[in-house]
Design a protein around this motif. Structure first.
Motif: not given
Length: 104
Positions: A16, A18, A89, A93, A99, A103
């Motif tokens: 992703e 990261f 996120k 980053y 990550k 959440c």
């Protein structure tokens, strides 16, 4: 593990994008990462970045949004203003951290 080059910095990343090695991070790299997602770093951004990097060093995992707000004392509304849409996120980053697992 994939690698990428950002403004002359060769870094290891996951699928992703990261960073996988927080030791490869630098403040100059943070500025470049932020610019890639349309953010210009201010003192308030740096306060959040420094908190999550120190918290990662202490806890061994990237802080969730709730932890940033409660422990880091950065109001959730402010996090959304600094790092729009997905603050946990985006902050991870820019801070060169994995990550976050959750959440919240």
């Amino acid at each position: 593990m994939p690698t990428t080059t950002i403004e002359g910095h060769h870094i290891q990343v996951d699928a992703e994008g990261f960073m996988t090695d927080p030791m490869e991070w630098s403040e100059d790299l943070a500025k470049a990462l932020a610019a890639q997602i349309g953010i210009e770093l201010t003192d308030e951004h740096w306060k959040a970045i420094k908190f999550v990097r120190q918290d990662f060093a202490d806890q061994g995992e990237t802080a969730t949004l709730r932890r940033m707000s409660v422990v880091g004392e950065i109001p959730t509304k402010q996090l959304f203003a600094l790092f729009p849409q997905k603050p946990a996120k985006k902050l991870a980053y820019v801070a060169g951290l994995p990550k976050p697992r959750g959440c919240v």
